[in-house]
Enzyme design. Sequence first.
Site, mmCIF file in Angstrom:
data_model
loop_
_atom_site.group_PDB
_atom_site.id
_atom_site.type_symbol
_atom_site.label_atom_id
_atom_site.label_comp_id
_atom_site.label_asym_id
_atom_site.label_seq_id
_atom_site.Cartn_x
_atom_site.Cartn_y
_atom_site.Cartn_z
ATOM 1 N N ASP A 135 -28.149 32.611 -21.162
ATOM 2 C CA ASP A 135 -28.293 33.290 -22.465
ATOM 3 C C ASP A 135 -28.258 34.804 -22.295
ATOM 4 O OD1 ASP A 135 -28.621 30.814 -23.614
ATOM 5 O OD2 ASP A 135 -30.801 30.865 -23.387
ATOM 6 N N ASN A 177 -23.619 40.452 -15.157
ATOM 7 C CA ASN A 177 -24.063 39.808 -13.918
ATOM 8 C C ASN A 177 -25.420 40.350 -13.476
ATOM 9 O OD1 ASN A 177 -22.940 37.855 -12.377
ATOM 10 N ND2 ASN A 177 -21.447 39.198 -11.387
ATOM 11 N N GLY A 201 -35.214 29.338 -26.588
ATOM 12 C CA GLY A 201 -34.191 28.915 -27.552
ATOM 13 C C GLY A 201 -32.957 29.761 -27.299
HETATM 14 O O1 RIB Z 1 -30.919 28.414 -22.229
HETATM 15 C C1 RIB Z 1 -32.290 28.314 -21.997
HETATM 16 C C2 RIB Z 1 -32.968 27.858 -23.233
HETATM 17 O O2 RIB Z 1 -32.463 26.581 -23.560
HETATM 18 C C3 RIB Z 1 -34.450 27.686 -23.091
HETATM 19 O O3 RIB Z 1 -35.163 28.820 -23.502
HETATM 20 C C4 RIB Z 1 -34.746 26.455 -23.929
HETATM 21 O O4 RIB Z 1 -35.508 26.749 -25.028
HETATM 22 C C5 RIB Z 1 -33.392 25.904 -24.336
HETATM 23 O O5 RIB Z 1 -33.104 26.187 -25.629
#
Ligand code: RIB
Length: 353
Positions: A274, A298, A50
């Site tokens: 993320d 990075n 997520g």
């Molecule tokens: O950015 C990667 C994430 O996007 C994954 O962990 C998946 O759950 C989606 O939310």
Amino acid sequence: MESGDCIIMKYRPKILVVGSFVMDLIVSTHRFPEQGETVLGDGFQTAAGGKGANQAIQAARLNAETSMVGRVGNDAFGKELIHSCEKNGVECSHVVIDREKPSSVGNVQLRVDEDGKTQNRIIVVPGANMAITPEDIRFLQTEIDRYDMVLLQLEIPMEINELAAEYACAKGVPVMLNSAPSDRISRQLLSRLTFISPNEYEAADLTGVTIRRNGNEVDLDDVREAVNRLLEMGVENVLITLGSAGAAFGNCKEFFMVPALSGVTPVDPTGAGDSFVGAFSAFVSMGINTKTAVQISNYVGALTVSAMGAQPSLPSLEEVAALIRERGEEDLLSVVEDLLNHGETVSKGGQSS
Ligand code: RIB
């Protein structure tokens, strides 16, 4: 940091993530199926993910004091998703357990080619993430100024992002929006953003500028144009992630590109964006200048790509320092070692500096 600048470092900034929890169901394959085709896969595993929770955990692993607001279902995945955050030090007291909607799941298809190249495709079924209500975040109207930065993404209702940004803006708290997955964003929300971080495809959707690419090279004029359009829309700072081409940063004073780290063995790209955004937000909140923050982020992203699963692969500050040391980047190493030294002081004393 420019010479002569006096920066007061905040080693444990308070980061708030209002965002998503997703349980990733990962299938590995050597080839994606064509339409109507079945292929036999090579492996299956689950991993907590997520975009919201991934960014929160990354910030926490770099020593930021991090809180998460969101919703999970009243099910086993929900418990596991909260547990994954809490065991990494992310405070979850405002995470709501939804009694009707299930926890979100992500269908992650991971293709690993014979030459080691990896690619993923992800379908997220939002479940409880899309059931967050304005009431869930109402406490932030008075409490948001406890935070040094608010991180948002687009896996929760747009209305919630609008409201969180409104609260933050009213109290002068910087907001970072990771504009993924791609969606339309109102002018009002854009004007409340201190930072926006799309990837090249999300940037194209927002600006109409296609960033042309030749292998690992991107067209610099296209990147500048996309950055400028986002600045014209009212965002203060733009950070575009460009995968194997690195990242670009721009505002009204500066524009720079930082190339991706070479020589990294890719295992799974899931969560790399993320980790980059979570790390950049944490570093900037600590007082590190934007260029150094992008350069160290990075390394964070490269380490994430080198391991399986989103949250299991997010690196700690020690791991980041080890890779920077290995690559001999002394300037970056001294910044990370300074953070590590202060991190130790914090954890021993149990107090924020
Ligand atoms: O950015 C990667 C994430 O996007 C994954 O962990 C998946 O759950 C989606 O939310």
